[in-house]
Design a protein around this motif. Structure first.
Motif, mmCIF file in Angstrom:
data_model
loop_
_atom_site.group_PDB
_atom_site.id
_atom_site.type_symbol
_atom_site.label_atom_id
_atom_site.label_comp_id
_atom_site.label_asym_id
_atom_site.label_seq_id
_atom_site.Cartn_x
_atom_site.Cartn_y
_atom_site.Cartn_z
ATOM 1 N N SER A 91 2.556 53.105 -41.925
ATOM 2 C CA SER A 91 1.942 51.834 -41.541
ATOM 3 C C SER A 91 2.568 50.657 -42.278
ATOM 4 N N PHE A 92 2.918 50.856 -43.553
ATOM 5 C CA PHE A 92 3.522 49.779 -44.329
ATOM 6 C C PHE A 92 4.870 49.394 -43.731
ATOM 7 N N HIS A 93 5.639 50.397 -43.382
ATOM 8 C CA HIS A 93 6.947 50.162 -42.775
ATOM 9 C C HIS A 93 6.816 49.516 -41.417
ATOM 10 N N ASP A 94 5.905 50.007 -40.604
ATOM 11 C CA ASP A 94 5.743 49.505 -39.242
ATOM 12 C C ASP A 94 5.336 48.043 -39.221
ATOM 13 N N ASP A 95 4.495 47.636 -40.168
ATOM 14 C CA ASP A 95 4.052 46.244 -40.198
ATOM 15 C C ASP A 95 5.222 45.294 -40.405
ATOM 16 N N VAL A 96 6.115 45.653 -41.317
ATOM 17 C CA VAL A 96 7.255 44.796 -41.618
ATOM 18 C C VAL A 96 8.184 44.704 -40.417
ATOM 19 N N ILE A 97 8.464 45.838 -39.772
ATOM 20 C CA ILE A 97 9.360 45.844 -38.617
ATOM 21 C C ILE A 97 8.726 45.137 -37.427
ATOM 22 N N ARG A 98 7.448 45.396 -37.188
ATOM 23 C CA ARG A 98 6.775 44.812 -36.035
ATOM 24 C C ARG A 98 6.756 43.292 -36.104
ATOM 25 N N ARG A 99 6.659 42.757 -37.302
ATOM 26 C CA ARG A 99 6.615 41.309 -37.457
ATOM 27 C C ARG A 99 7.894 40.651 -36.932
ATOM 28 N N ASN A 100 9.024 41.304 -37.134
ATOM 29 C CA ASN A 100 10.289 40.759 -36.643
ATOM 30 C C ASN A 100 10.559 41.149 -35.196
ATOM 31 N N GLN A 101 10.127 42.348 -34.823
ATOM 32 C CA GLN A 101 10.463 42.856 -33.502
ATOM 33 C C GLN A 101 9.801 42.061 -32.370
ATOM 34 N N ARG A 102 8.666 41.440 -32.650
ATOM 35 C CA ARG A 102 7.967 40.717 -31.588
ATOM 36 C C ARG A 102 8.749 39.503 -31.096
ATOM 37 N N PHE A 103 9.796 39.104 -31.859
ATOM 38 C CA PHE A 103 10.612 37.973 -31.428
ATOM 39 C C PHE A 103 11.772 38.401 -30.533
ATOM 40 N N VAL A 104 11.994 39.707 -30.389
ATOM 41 C CA VAL A 104 13.085 40.197 -29.544
ATOM 42 C C VAL A 104 12.623 40.134 -28.088
ATOM 43 N N PRO A 105 13.202 39.264 -27.274
ATOM 44 C CA PRO A 105 12.628 38.973 -25.949
ATOM 45 C C PRO A 105 12.644 40.137 -24.970
ATOM 46 N N PHE A 106 13.699 40.952 -24.980
ATOM 47 C CA PHE A 106 13.753 41.997 -23.949
ATOM 48 C C PHE A 106 12.810 43.169 -24.255
ATOM 49 N N LEU A 107 12.134 43.133 -25.419
ATOM 50 C CA LEU A 107 11.134 44.156 -25.728
ATOM 51 C C LEU A 107 9.712 43.605 -25.653
ATOM 52 N N ASN A 108 9.602 42.314 -25.341
ATOM 53 C CA ASN A 108 8.289 41.677 -25.258
ATOM 54 C C ASN A 108 7.899 41.510 -23.796
ATOM 55 N N PRO A 109 6.866 42.210 -23.328
ATOM 56 C CA PRO A 109 6.503 42.136 -21.907
ATOM 57 C C PRO A 109 6.051 40.743 -21.479
ATOM 58 N N ARG A 110 5.666 39.904 -22.441
ATOM 59 C CA ARG A 110 5.210 38.562 -22.090
ATOM 60 C C ARG A 110 6.358 37.573 -21.925
ATOM 61 N N THR A 111 7.572 37.994 -22.292
ATOM 62 C CA THR A 111 8.718 37.092 -22.162
ATOM 63 C C THR A 111 9.062 36.901 -20.697
ATOM 64 N N PRO A 112 9.217 35.657 -20.226
ATOM 65 C CA PRO A 112 9.577 35.419 -18.818
ATOM 66 C C PRO A 112 10.907 36.057 -18.482
ATOM 67 N N ARG A 113 11.015 36.502 -17.244
ATOM 68 C CA ARG A 113 12.271 37.113 -16.803
ATOM 69 C C ARG A 113 13.390 36.073 -16.829
ATOM 70 N N LYS A 114 14.577 36.565 -17.110
ATOM 71 C CA LYS A 114 15.735 35.688 -17.225
ATOM 72 C C LYS A 114 16.848 36.212 -16.327
ATOM 73 N N LEU A 115 17.513 35.280 -15.623
ATOM 74 C CA LEU A 115 18.557 35.700 -14.701
ATOM 75 C C LEU A 115 19.748 36.285 -15.445
ATOM 76 N N THR A 116 20.156 35.640 -16.524
ATOM 77 C CA THR A 116 21.276 36.166 -17.294
ATOM 78 C C THR A 116 20.747 37.099 -18.380
ATOM 79 N N PRO A 117 21.488 38.160 -18.698
ATOM 80 C CA PRO A 117 21.020 39.113 -19.712
ATOM 81 C C PRO A 117 20.947 38.467 -21.104
#
Length: 887
Positions: free
Chosen positions: A52-78
């Motif tokens: 859990s300690f490890h996951d919290d640190v990683i999750r905090r940064n990972q939520r900014f990665v757009p292609f892994l965030n389902p709430r990120t609007p679709r983008k025409l270019t990759p």
């Protein structure tokens, strides 16, 4: 070791995990593969810590990665995502977690594939095709490559450690290639991928340290930059609590690390937190005081290294081999060493075994021939150790293929610009010049420090300021190195030549460095000081610090309050410089963000009898109440002769009374007073003028950018007509005076036998004002020698008045008419300059432009009057108001 480490070999290289790529249609096999990858990943990075300690640190940064965030609007270019940050903060860890989530069958209805490209590994490969590049670890995929690459929109490429790719700047954008079957050098293939010439529809995730960001900007299109910060403060605190178990010990150790800003910053890397915790816990268990260990990073790293081995371990040869590898890698800008690197310097794996067993050096779990240090900072420390250790007899460095510079090259500006990692090595090298640390190393490993290293360091720093004054950046570097040494004798030698210094304090570390070194600078005469916003927090929060807090009370305070208390303690030590150095005469504080408490601390040292300051300049500081406190501190200060108080200050009655008390005090020896940017009422100017009547020391008075107006000036002039008036120089620059004020001033010029210099720059007195002044100049009783009329709205008519006055043998020898539209009035003025009765010796005519006709005219004047100097260089409106002859 209980920490995160960045794995350098691809996690997807195991044969067990290739089933997903070999059989993309089998969803169950794909799920099993991901589960195995996840298990390997967690066990690898966080040994000994809960998930859990490890996951919290990683999750905090990972939520900014757009292609892994389902709430990120679709983008025409990759997407192209760039993870950047210093070494060891978890960029690779985060990238690998993104790979797992990308291929997770629960997050995507269709199969998606991820390829890991480690630049540390690929930098050693020869030319190949892109297909060979991505399948080098998976030969079973050779036949499936065309079908996989045809689905590029379902592929994620992770380019890990772009800064480790050994290519010249700009090389990645040359010879781009879009054919994945064509043989090309690896940098060309990676550059083509990043530039989207190769597989333009694929998603890209790049990790790099900041030094490669500039080159990366030339490659990637519409990138999303995510700074990976590693452990935040609360993460570090939680890590210490978990490592120690005992809360009191954990908090004590954590606060010690935080007291050293440089070490605390390094603590964003989990590996450094582990080093600190391991070292301090051992000391506490032995009943030793851990505080001295945290004074410097060198002290802590040396104690960590020695604590891992028993005294008398006699590992001199092994330590020498390890430090050699560290230096070799750092000069080559490599954090990963390979078997051939060991062979090139004659090192065997058996030489490294003691350090591998203690996690100082790591062997990659997949690529057994790859080694990496626990953290870049420790590699830098070991590199410094390589230079500090005494060499073996008959050691022939020239006979080895060692691409390592000497100490002079290590500390050179040229090499540091090419390889910034060398900067910290220099700091560690000074830290190892400490006698106590040398004895500790000798007791543990049986090796000795080179007796020449201290003299070599002295030569380097002596050469740095032999021919020119140190810049502010160079001075900070010198002071940082000296603090790291904690060697007073070394400090005394290096700072001995310093007479004047300019310092911009931006953090508590710099304050600590200055305090340690400058107290040994006995010949220091002038300090020019700036304090950046945020060093002191008191003005931004509702908190009144009490420096005498007990430890238990201190740790219960909010973190910002603890930070402010630390800053004030260090500031107190720094300010002691002004009350302990009898040679220090000049203090300038400018553009500084202080606090009420920091001002009071500085004033306390100024008021002491051991403070011998003669000249003090306070310019544009906050808070506004600081000016009031300084006035109070200067009352009765016998040594003070020059005082400048400039800034936007409302002259509240309390401050004005204090200033009057300062001038009225029988101990007052003030000769020069400059007040700028002040607002006062007519009544307050009357009080000030009244005090001047009784003061017999003041000779120079400058009221610049003050709202004096004609009414306030009239009160001042009345004082100057008294027989006991002593003012010799008066500057009323930009005080909103008009021609009416000049009539009264002309009378002062006639009556006063002391006034010799007058500045009315940036006041719209016009030609009529000049006429009044010239009437005063025409009297034989007028003693005025210098007159500054810069930017006073003077025209040709005003020049006529001046020309007539100059031809009447008036006392004026210096005249400044810069930035006035005098036009053809210059010809009229030149008639006076050629007259034998003219006493003028220096004329300043800086304008917005000159022409050849004017230049020729002035040259003719100088031929006829060789004693006259004329300054007529074209200038903008920023020309200084008071020229040198006035100041």
């Amino acid at each position: 070791a209980g920490q995160v480490q960045e794995i350098d070999s691809p996690q997807l290289g195991d044969a067990e995990e290739d089933s997903e790529l070999a059989k993309p249609g089998e969803k169950e096999g794909r799920r099993n593969s991901v589960e195995k990858q996840s298990l390997v990943w967690k066990n690898t990075f966080w040994q000994g810590d809960v998930d859990s300690f490890h996951d919290d640190v990683i999750r905090r940064n990972q939520r900014f990665v757009p292609f892994l965030n389902p709430r990120t609007p679709r983008k025409l270019t990759p997407y192209t995502v760039v993870l950047h940050g210093p070494a060891g903060v978890g960029k690779t860890t985060l990238a690998k977690k993104c790979m797992l989530d990308w291929t997770d069958c629960n997050l995507s209805p269709t199969a998606r594939y991820a390829f890991y490209l480690s630049c540390k590994e690929l930098s050693r490969m020869g030319p190949c095709s892109f297909a060979e590049l991505i399948s080098k670890d998976w030969p079973e995929l050779q036949d499936d490559i065309p079908s996989l690459l045809a689905q590029a929109q379902r592929i994620l490429f992770v380019v890990d450690g772009l800064d480790e790719l050994k290519v010249p700047p700009g090389a990645l954008i040359q010879d781009l290639c879009g054919d994945w079957e064509q043989q090309k050098p690896v940098p060309v293939l990676l550059g083509s991928l990043l530039k989207r010439k190769m597989l333009p529809k694929a998603a890209l995730l790049v990790t790099t340290r900041p030094r490669a960001l500039r080159d990366l900007q030339l490659l990637v299109q519409q990138p999303i930059y995510i700074r990976v910060e590693g452990f935040l403060e609360e993460d570090r605190r939680a890590y210490f609590l978990r490592h120690f178990g005992d809360e009191d010990q954990a908090i004590r150790a954590f606060e010690l690390m935080r007291s050293n800003a440089a070490l605390f910053q390094l603590g964003s890397a989990p590996a450094v937190c582990w080093i600190v915790c391991t070292t301090l816990k051992l000391q506490m268990e032995k009943g030793e005081d851990p505080a001295p260990t945290c004074l410097t990073s060198t002290g802590l790293f040396l104690r960590f290294l020695c604590s891992q081995f028993p005294q008398g371990a006699q590992l001199w040869g092994a330590l020498r081999a390890l430090s050699l590898l560290a230096a070799q890698g750092l000069w080559a800008q490599m954090s990963v060493l390979h078997g051939e690197d060991l062979e090139s310097v004659g090192v065997q794996e058996s030489d490294l075994r003691p350090f591998l067993d203690r996690d100082i050096l790591r062997q990659d779990s997949v690529s057994k021939g790859c080694y990496s240090f626990v953290h870049l900072s420790f590699q830098q420390f070991l590199t410094a150790l390589f230079y500090a250790l005494e060499e073996e007899e008959e050691e022939d460095r020239d006979g080895r293929a060692w691409d390592i510079g000497d100490v002079q090259k290590l500390l050179s500006e040229e090499e540091r610009l090419k390889n910034p990692d060398l900067i910290q090595v220099g700091h560690f090298l000074f830290g190892l010049a400490n006698e106590k640390r040398a004895k500790e190393l000798e007791a543990t490993f049986g090796c000795q420090m080179s007796p020449e290293i201290k003299q070599e360091l002295l030569r380097c720093k002596a050469n740095l300021h032999a021919n020119k004054p140190l810049s502010m950046t160079e001075l900070k570097e010198v002071l940082c190195c000296l603090y790291e040494s904690q060697e007073e004798e070394l400090v005394k030698v290096v700072v001995a030549p310093f007479k004047e210094i300019s310092i911009n304090l931006t953090n508590t570390s710099e304050m600590m460095h200055c305090s340690f070194s400058l107290k040994h600078c006995r010949d220091l005469e002038k300090v020019s000081l700036q304090v950046a916003k945020g060093v002191f927090l008191e003005n931004y929060v509702d908190f009144e610090p009490d420096i005498e807090f007990e430890w238990c009370t201190y740790v219960s305070l909010p973190s910002w309050a603890q930070q402010d208390l630390r800053s004030l303690r260090l500031w107190t030590d720094f300010c002691s410089l002004f009350s302990s150095n009898s040679n220090l005469k000049f203090l300038e504080v400018k553009q500084s963000f202080l606090s009420d408490s920091s001002v009071r601390i500085l004033c306390d040292h100024i008021t002491r009898s051991t403070c011998h300051l003669q000249k003090v300049e306070i310019k544009n500081v906050t808070p506004d109440t600081a000016y009031r406190d300084f006035c109070l501190a200067f009352i009765g200060k016998k040594t003070l002769t020059h005082l400048t108080l400039e800034g936007h200050v409302e002259w509240e009655r309390t401050m004005l009374l204090l200033l009057c008390d300062l001038l009225r005090n029988h101990k007052c020896n003030l000769q020069y007073l400059r007040l700028g940017g002040h607002c006062a009422t007519s009544e307050q100017w009357a009080d000030f003028s009244c005090v001047l009547k009784g003061n017999q020391s003041l000779k120079h008075l400058h009221l610049s950018a003050s709202v004096l107006l004609d009414e306030g000036a009239k009160l001042l002039y009345k004082t100057m007509t008294r027989p006991k008036h002593f003012l010799q120089m008066l500057s009323l620059e930009n005080c909103r005076l008009t021609e009416a004020s000049c009539k009264d001033l002309a009378a002062v010029m006639v009556v006063s036998q002391q006034l010799t210099h007058l500045c009315l720059a940036k006041n719209p007195i016009g030609d009529t004002g000049v006429k009044f002044l010239c009437e005063g100049l025409s009297y034989p009783e007028c003693k005025l020698q210098a007159l500054v009329l810069q930017q006073c709205s003077i025209t040709k008519r005003g020049c006529r008045y001046l020309s007539e006055a100059l031809q009447e043998a008036c006392s004026l020898t210096n005249l400044d008419l810069s930035l006035n539209q005098i036009a053809r009035g210059l010809w009229i003025l030149c008639q006076a300059l050629e007259n034998p009765n003219c006493n003028l010796k220096h004329l300043r005519l800086k304008t917005y432009g000159t022409n050849s006709e004017i230049t020729k005219l002035l040259e003719e004047v100088k031929e006829k009057n060789p004693k006259l100097t004329i300054d007529c260089n074209a200038s903008g409106a920023t020309a200084p108001a008071c020229c040198d002859f006035f100041c």
